[in-house]
Design a protein around this motif. Structure first.
Motif, mmCIF file in Angstrom:
data_model
loop_
_atom_site.group_PDB
_atom_site.id
_atom_site.type_symbol
_atom_site.label_atom_id
_atom_site.label_comp_id
_atom_site.label_asym_id
_atom_site.label_seq_id
_atom_site.Cartn_x
_atom_site.Cartn_y
_atom_site.Cartn_z
ATOM 1 N N ALA A 61 40.563 46.114 36.387
ATOM 2 C CA ALA A 61 40.800 44.895 37.169
ATOM 3 C C ALA A 61 39.765 43.840 36.814
ATOM 4 C CB ALA A 61 40.743 45.210 38.664
ATOM 5 N N TRP A 62 38.544 44.248 36.590
ATOM 6 C CA TRP A 62 37.465 43.331 36.211
ATOM 7 C C TRP A 62 37.806 42.656 34.887
ATOM 8 C CZ3 TRP A 62 31.699 45.191 36.725
ATOM 9 C CH2 TRP A 62 30.831 44.156 36.394
ATOM 10 N N LEU A 63 38.323 43.438 33.944
ATOM 11 C CA LEU A 63 38.653 42.920 32.617
ATOM 12 C C LEU A 63 40.047 42.291 32.540
ATOM 13 C CD1 LEU A 63 37.276 45.861 30.468
ATOM 14 C CD2 LEU A 63 36.285 43.580 30.710
ATOM 15 N N LYS A 64 40.827 42.415 33.619
ATOM 16 C CA LYS A 64 42.204 41.921 33.658
ATOM 17 C C LYS A 64 43.077 42.569 32.589
ATOM 18 C CE LYS A 64 41.008 37.379 35.507
ATOM 19 N NZ LYS A 64 41.078 35.933 35.297
ATOM 20 N N VAL A 65 42.988 43.893 32.497
ATOM 21 C CA VAL A 65 43.833 44.653 31.582
ATOM 22 C C VAL A 65 44.593 45.709 32.381
ATOM 23 C CG1 VAL A 65 42.374 44.306 29.544
ATOM 24 C CG2 VAL A 65 42.003 46.301 30.991
ATOM 25 N N ARG A 66 45.648 46.245 31.794
ATOM 26 C CA ARG A 66 46.459 47.275 32.433
ATOM 27 C C ARG A 66 46.222 48.613 31.743
ATOM 28 N NH1 ARG A 66 51.291 43.914 31.267
ATOM 29 N NH2 ARG A 66 50.898 42.065 32.518
#
Length: 184
Positions: A61-66
């Motif tokens: 979530a911090w890196l905005k990845v799934r």
């Protein structure tokens, strides 16, 4: 929850929010509930695994990845400058051990681990500030806090075991040692 509020927050506050909401809760019981692993070959506990999954979700979530992006979490933590749950457990146990030795926070544990006998002879263990380890014959209590603390304490560099080492210097150097030692 962190995933849902991530898009509403500016990037500069993300480290503080993640520390307050997730990492502090994970770190709360680590010295008591988690037996740290010193290598990838050591067994992974179910508690450690579940905590690491939550930590990885926060990191994504911090890196905005799934998850589907297949981001390497070890590399992601290194890039963000954060430790794994296991590394936090090692640091927590070392910090608690330092407090016990320096400030006598738990006197009965200090008596057990610092007792080198009544002899006035200087031994290698006493001059290098190593702690006395207790191993039960049955192996039942070898995973407890005292044994984990003595094992970890005796494995850190001698400069960190020095009683004159300040708390802030100890924590900074211990964190650096944990990361450089490739503790998972």
């Amino acid at each position: 929850m962190f995933k849902h509020i991530r898009d509403l927050l500016p990037d500069r506050v993300i480290p503080s929010i993640s520390n307050a909401l997730i990492i502090s809760n994970i770190r709360y019981g680590l010295p008591v509930f988690l037996r740290p692993r010193l290598s990838d070959a050591d067994p992974l506990s179910s508690i450690s695994n579940r905590l690491q999954i939550s930590h990885n979700n926060m990191t994504r979530a911090w890196l905005k990845v799934r998850r589907s992006d297949k981001t390497n979490m070890k590399n992601a933590r290194t890039d963000l400058g954060i430790m794994s749950v296991n590394q936090m457990a090692v640091l927590s146990i070392l910090s608690e051990t330092k407090k016990i030795i320096s400030y006598n926070t738990i006197p009965w544990i200090k008596t057990i681990i610092c007792n080198h006998g009544t002899s006035n002879i200087n031994t290698r263990a006493s001059t290098s500030h190593k702690l006395r380890s207790l191993h039960s014959k049955s192996g039942k209590n070898n995973g407890g806090f005292i044994n984990q603390a003595t094992m970890l304490w005796n494995s850190i560099p001698m400069e960190l075991r020095d009683p004159l080492c300040s708390d802030s210097v100890f924590k900074r150097k211990a964190k650096k040692w944990i990361i450089s030692s490739n503790i998972p």
